[in-house]
Design an enzyme around this catalytic site. Structure first.
Site, PDB file in Angstrom:
ATOM      1  N   CYS A 319      -7.296  78.041 -60.564  1.00 54.68           N
ATOM      2  CA  CYS A 319      -6.181  78.158 -59.628  1.00 54.68           C
ATOM      3  C   CYS A 319      -5.242  76.954 -59.739  1.00 54.68           C
ATOM      4  CB  CYS A 319      -6.684  78.308 -58.190  1.00 54.68           C
ATOM      5  SG  CYS A 319      -7.692  76.917 -57.607  1.00 54.68           S
ATOM      6  N   GLU A 353      -2.648  81.579 -61.210  1.00 57.15           N
ATOM      7  CA  GLU A 353      -4.020  81.559 -61.696  1.00 57.15           C
ATOM      8  C   GLU A 353      -3.976  81.742 -63.210  1.00 57.15           C
ATOM      9  OE1 GLU A 353      -7.240  82.224 -59.730  1.00 57.15           O
ATOM     10  OE2 GLU A 353      -6.217  81.609 -57.901  1.00 57.15           O
TER      11      GLU A 353
END
Length: 362
Positions: A319, A353
């Site tokens: 992330c 992401e």
């Protein structure tokens, strides 16, 4: 936090993210990333609103970062799921009409699913009791929602404290318990893309998978179909409970789940320390060929980095592409990137992401 909503500029924003990821991974001779776009609107399954009162009347409000004095009053939120938008105003009107529901209400939290369920949490600056339950049950029935009330030190759950999500991955439906207040992927459709990409990257294996940071089993369940056995680890007690429920509900029989932090997993696998939580688990019986990691924004700690170097394949979901790149810099002497991907979980923000598959150099 307010989010800039600009559907017309979405492709340009996505292209900028792709360029940024490509630049970050260029020093490691990474292949071109596969790019998985988000729907331009109604993609976010969770939303949280403060209430702002004007002339005694509540309004949903969001705020710019660092400024909690200038509210942005809203009635709809285009980035939120259609179900959230359908519920926003009827819920607020019901709370305005009934003092038991509306008095000292200061926050409303929505959790919805692709499967159609909705859980709403009402947060109060006053104690709530059985009288609240009675009014809340009528509201839950009226709007066809699950409802929870929160006040200091109290939580009143009318039916259940979770929604049941259904995700379609590689032709199979997976059911997930998603608990109020627990971590879940906010963009359900992009999450399905992530799971499908991870399955393709994993391929079919006759050996075992070690998974760190497994959460509620989001990746664990589909990946279990691609390995002989899976040893999954997670530290959060609530996530472990949900993961165990999800493993049982989906009748997955080749996953063993242990509540350990990543640092503890390293100690256990290297024989530095024994853990009672591993009693009855024969670590020597596993043949780990792949390790799967989905760490927090800080990335992998030094000990875990050293651990993953020992595996032929590292499947890494990140992330935070900056810490991903920093971790890859530590791994590039032993591993090379053979696949990478960009998953646009958070349109109209700089967040993204990324996924990479690293394979041992020969």
């Amino acid at each position: 936090m307010a989010v800039s909503f600009d559907p017309a500029g979405y492709e340009q924003q996505l292209a900028a993210k792709r360029e940024r990821l490509t630049e970050l991974l260029a020093p490691f001779s990474a292949p071109e990333p596969a790019v998985f776009a988000s729907p331009r609107e109604h993609f976010r399954l969770r939303a949280e609103f403060r209430l702002w009162y004007q002339d005694g009347q509540p309004h949903y409000a969001m705020f710019e970062p660092g400024n909690n004095r200038q509210p942005i009053l809203i009635e709809q939120l285009p980035i939120a799921s259609r179900r959230i938008n359908e519920l926003m105003m009827p819920l607020l009107e019901a709370c305005k009409a009934d003092p038991e529901l509306g008095r000292k209400l200061f926050q409303v939290e929505f959790l919805t699913t692709l499967s159609g369920e909705a859980l709403v949490t009402l947060c109060y600056h006053r104690p709530i009791d059985e009288q609240w339950d009675q009014a809340a049950r009528k509201l839950a029935e009226q709007l066809n929602i699950l409802l929870i009330g929160r006040s200091r030190g109290r939580r009143r759950v009318l039916e259940r404290d979770h929604v049941l999500e259904e995700l379609q991955v590689d032709g199979r439906t997976w059911r997930y318990q998603q608990v109020e207040g627990g971590f879940t992927q906010p963009n359900g459709l992009v999450n399905q893309h992530m799971l499908s990409w991870a399955l393709e990257a994993a391929g079919h294996n006759t050996d075992d998978l070690l998974e760190l940071y497994c959460g509620n089993g989001n990746f664990t369940l589909p990946l279990s179909t691609r390995f002989r056995r899976v040893l999954a680890t997670e530290l959060s007690k609530s996530s472990v409970r949900s993961a165990l429920e999800n493993i049982a509900d989906n009748q997955v029989e080749n996953v063993t789940l242990v509540r350990l932090a990543s640092e503890e997993v390293t100690q256990a696998l290297t024989g530095v320390r024994e853990f009672r939580r591993l009693q009855g688990i024969d670590l020597s019986g596993y043949r780990f060929g792949t390790v799967f990691v989905d760490p927090p924004r800080a990335g992998l700690d030094p000990g875990t980095l050293e651990l993953v170097k020992g595996y032929n394949r590292i499947l890494y979901i990140s992330c935070n592409p900056e810490t991903l790149a920093a971790n890859i810099a530590e791994l590039q002497a032993s591993h090379r990137i053979t696949r990478c991907a960009l998953f646009d979980q958070f349109p109209y923000t700089h967040h993204m992401e990324a996924g990479v598959l690293l394979e041992r150099r020969t």
